[in-house]
Design a protein around this motif. Sequence first.
Motif, mmCIF file in Angstrom:
data_model
loop_
_atom_site.group_PDB
_atom_site.id
_atom_site.type_symbol
_atom_site.label_atom_id
_atom_site.label_comp_id
_atom_site.label_asym_id
_atom_site.label_seq_id
_atom_site.Cartn_x
_atom_site.Cartn_y
_atom_site.Cartn_z
ATOM 1 N N PHE A 96 0.501 -1.365 -0.292
ATOM 2 C CA PHE A 96 -0.047 -0.051 0.065
ATOM 3 C C PHE A 96 1.005 0.902 -0.023
ATOM 4 O O PHE A 96 1.908 0.791 0.924
ATOM 5 C CB PHE A 96 -0.603 -0.154 1.430
ATOM 6 C CG PHE A 96 -1.956 -0.596 1.059
ATOM 7 C CD1 PHE A 96 -3.234 -0.660 0.760
ATOM 8 C CD2 PHE A 96 -2.109 -1.985 2.052
ATOM 9 C CE1 PHE A 96 -3.928 -1.810 0.147
ATOM 10 C CE2 PHE A 96 -2.330 -3.203 2.261
ATOM 11 C CZ PHE A 96 -3.839 -2.894 0.660
ATOM 12 N N PRO A 97 0.486 2.566 -0.509
ATOM 13 C CA PRO A 97 0.780 3.356 -0.409
ATOM 14 C C PRO A 97 1.770 3.936 1.040
ATOM 15 O O PRO A 97 0.628 3.352 2.021
ATOM 16 C CB PRO A 97 0.070 4.663 -0.968
ATOM 17 C CG PRO A 97 -0.242 3.522 -1.762
ATOM 18 C CD PRO A 97 -0.971 2.822 -1.479
ATOM 19 N N ALA A 98 2.036 5.078 1.291
ATOM 20 C CA ALA A 98 2.899 4.712 2.509
ATOM 21 C C ALA A 98 1.334 5.687 3.254
ATOM 22 O O ALA A 98 1.290 5.423 4.765
ATOM 23 C CB ALA A 98 3.857 6.371 2.110
ATOM 24 N N ARG A 99 0.649 6.356 2.357
ATOM 25 C CA ARG A 99 -0.358 7.764 3.599
ATOM 26 C C ARG A 99 -1.309 6.626 3.834
ATOM 27 O O ARG A 99 -1.549 7.642 4.996
ATOM 28 C CB ARG A 99 -0.763 9.125 2.423
ATOM 29 C CG ARG A 99 0.448 9.776 1.848
ATOM 30 C CD ARG A 99 -0.396 10.831 1.832
ATOM 31 N NE ARG A 99 -1.718 11.623 2.358
ATOM 32 C CZ ARG A 99 -2.244 12.228 1.669
ATOM 33 N NH1 ARG A 99 -1.790 12.571 1.061
ATOM 34 N NH2 ARG A 99 -3.278 12.616 2.392
ATOM 35 N N ARG A 100 -1.026 5.433 3.559
ATOM 36 C CA ARG A 100 -2.104 3.783 4.291
ATOM 37 C C ARG A 100 -1.770 4.088 5.098
ATOM 38 O O ARG A 100 -2.320 3.089 5.836
ATOM 39 C CB ARG A 100 -2.511 3.546 3.117
ATOM 40 C CG ARG A 100 -3.112 3.958 2.034
ATOM 41 C CD ARG A 100 -5.035 3.884 2.035
ATOM 42 N NE ARG A 100 -5.852 4.025 0.957
ATOM 43 C CZ ARG A 100 -6.334 5.083 0.584
ATOM 44 N NH1 ARG A 100 -6.996 5.606 2.013
ATOM 45 N NH2 ARG A 100 -7.060 5.355 0.199
ATOM 46 N N GLY A 101 -0.090 3.994 5.763
ATOM 47 C CA GLY A 101 0.417 3.151 6.626
ATOM 48 C C GLY A 101 -0.634 2.884 8.131
ATOM 49 O O GLY A 101 -0.444 2.364 8.735
ATOM 50 N N PRO A 102 -0.944 4.884 9.061
ATOM 51 C CA PRO A 102 -1.704 4.393 9.704
ATOM 52 C C PRO A 102 -2.781 3.751 10.033
ATOM 53 O O PRO A 102 -3.726 3.111 10.510
ATOM 54 C CB PRO A 102 -1.384 6.049 9.806
ATOM 55 C CG PRO A 102 -0.859 6.516 9.283
ATOM 56 C CD PRO A 102 -0.220 5.915 8.349
ATOM 57 N N LEU A 103 -4.105 3.762 8.602
ATOM 58 C CA LEU A 103 -5.012 3.190 8.382
ATOM 59 C C LEU A 103 -4.635 1.734 8.783
ATOM 60 O O LEU A 103 -5.767 1.161 8.807
ATOM 61 C CB LEU A 103 -5.635 3.949 7.254
ATOM 62 C CG LEU A 103 -7.283 2.971 6.955
ATOM 63 C CD1 LEU A 103 -7.934 3.520 9.057
ATOM 64 C CD2 LEU A 103 -8.077 3.673 5.975
ATOM 65 N N VAL A 104 -4.644 1.486 7.915
ATOM 66 C CA VAL A 104 -3.557 -0.488 7.343
ATOM 67 C C VAL A 104 -3.844 -1.154 8.119
ATOM 68 O O VAL A 104 -4.084 -1.986 8.841
ATOM 69 C CB VAL A 104 -3.156 -0.670 6.228
ATOM 70 C CG1 VAL A 104 -1.884 -2.098 6.341
ATOM 71 C CG2 VAL A 104 -3.149 0.212 4.983
ATOM 72 N N ALA A 105 -2.125 -0.196 9.484
ATOM 73 C CA ALA A 105 -1.557 -0.668 11.101
ATOM 74 C C ALA A 105 -3.108 -0.626 11.801
ATOM 75 O O ALA A 105 -3.426 -1.531 12.807
ATOM 76 C CB ALA A 105 -0.855 0.287 11.233
ATOM 77 N N GLN A 106 -3.668 0.674 12.119
ATOM 78 C CA GLN A 106 -5.221 -0.045 12.904
ATOM 79 C C GLN A 106 -6.659 -0.817 12.541
ATOM 80 O O GLN A 106 -6.781 -1.659 12.732
ATOM 81 C CB GLN A 106 -5.828 1.815 12.685
ATOM 82 C CG GLN A 106 -4.792 2.675 13.480
ATOM 83 C CD GLN A 106 -5.045 2.183 15.142
ATOM 84 O OE1 GLN A 106 -5.930 1.357 15.530
ATOM 85 N NE2 GLN A 106 -4.472 3.798 15.794
ATOM 86 N N LEU A 107 -6.466 -0.782 10.676
ATOM 87 C CA LEU A 107 -6.572 -2.173 10.474
ATOM 88 C C LEU A 107 -6.157 -3.567 11.033
ATOM 89 O O LEU A 107 -7.166 -4.412 11.365
ATOM 90 C CB LEU A 107 -7.533 -2.157 9.143
ATOM 91 C CG LEU A 107 -8.184 -0.474 8.837
ATOM 92 C CD1 LEU A 107 -8.599 -0.996 6.688
ATOM 93 C CD2 LEU A 107 -9.889 -1.101 9.114
ATOM 94 N N ALA A 108 -5.372 -3.697 10.896
ATOM 95 C CA ALA A 108 -4.312 -4.748 11.601
ATOM 96 C C ALA A 108 -4.914 -4.807 12.309
ATOM 97 O O ALA A 108 -5.010 -6.164 13.032
ATOM 98 C CB ALA A 108 -3.208 -4.767 10.862
ATOM 99 N N GLY A 109 -4.826 -3.986 13.718
ATOM 100 C CA GLY A 109 -5.225 -4.283 14.690
ATOM 101 C C GLY A 109 -6.744 -4.216 15.100
ATOM 102 O O GLY A 109 -7.035 -5.267 16.129
ATOM 103 N N LEU A 110 -7.370 -4.373 14.353
ATOM 104 C CA LEU A 110 -8.999 -4.288 14.678
ATOM 105 C C LEU A 110 -9.047 -5.871 14.165
ATOM 106 O O LEU A 110 -9.710 -6.717 14.715
ATOM 107 C CB LEU A 110 -9.134 -3.503 13.452
ATOM 108 C CG LEU A 110 -11.515 -3.206 13.406
ATOM 109 C CD1 LEU A 110 -11.841 -1.727 12.574
ATOM 110 C CD2 LEU A 110 -11.848 -4.541 12.999
#
Length: 440
Positions: A143-157
Amino acid sequence: MSSASSSSDSALRLPGDPPGGRRAVAVWCIGVSVYFVAVIFRTSLGVAGLDAVERFDINASALSTFSILQLLVYAGMQIPVGLMVDRLGTKKVLTIGVVLFTLGQLGFAFSSSYGTALVSRALLGCGDAMTFISVLRLGTRWFPARRGPLVAQLAGLVGMAGNLVSTLVIARLLHGIGWEAAFAGSAVAGVVVLVLMLLFLKDHPEGYAAPPLPASHKGAAYVRAQISAAWREPGTRLGLWVHFTTQFPAMVFLLLWGLPFLVEAQGLSRGTAGELLTLVVLSNMTVGLVYGQVVARHHSARLPLALGTVAATAVLWALPVVWPGQAPMWLLVVMCVVLGACGPASMIGFDFARPANPPERQGTASGIVNMGGFVASMTTLLAVGVLLDATGDDYRIAFSAVFVLQAFGVGQILRLRKRAARAERERVVASRVTSVHVPA
């Protein structure tokens, strides 16, 4: 991850960013399903704590040793796993992890003695340790770098969804079909995700392979240099202390001591206590979506969100503990809702470490950060168990151990925050300068 967010990846891409899109979502879902199963196995003891006391004839300290050993192995493996991910890639490390945590869950199912059960939980912890960092790396590669925070939170979810399965499904299986059938049956999920991963998981999109590491990037000297370089970054250290301070209250509550506290100290039935544990998980999933969106849009909100979560957790942890007699149900509900924010707040730690380290060091830096919350959880699990035995199951004294670690962690965050912010600003300026191309 919605199709709308996937379709807008191209608008968020920087030069060199991976493309994102539906293919990325599909591959990432396979990787995160491994983490989902790992969390089910990790948290299954949380709903079986009282059953484990009877099965192995142990006291509170011995019960806490199960989770402490599991977390000790998990925390101790974080830097080695980070190095492995940087060296071997996601698929190989996840494969090793699935095999280990599935064997650990099977071993725990059929353990008849305390010693063999401890070995099984240690094996589970070793495999579990290889999942989350690998999933984070998979996200940065697809994923693009700016997606990083959302992707990480979704993994935690997704991980919290695994916790939800423990509280809703395994707890019922445990009291319906028995210890061995419940734990052994759950181990089948490990086999399923292993097959899916071997068939469909890819480390990166076509054409976006990381450059091969030079021959010099091997051996003990390189490992030491990699760890040292990641640790020198203030953002890595700040991320570790954010993770340390935010994650552990909910982890301690869900992993082991929440159910005994609600049943023994608050006089609730097991069914009601299980519903409150489920509320923590549901709150976590909801707050994770909110935090991910906020941090992706406003990086300046990272530290206020983290410190605000710590403050709210401290207040809502203290009130039921010091309440005369049994706390009212509304207070326990609010406590569980606030505890649900701990996991999403801990993910903010990775958002400090990620921009502070180059791609070839992301796994190592993530491993350092991920140690924080699990070291704090392990320490608190042990302290609560020892204090309960020493005070005759006085939860007021035992649960006060949480405040000591919170105070220590907040002190470290405040000490590092300005240094990390300055280094991040300098890095952004340098990146903008190097991105300007002067015509020849």
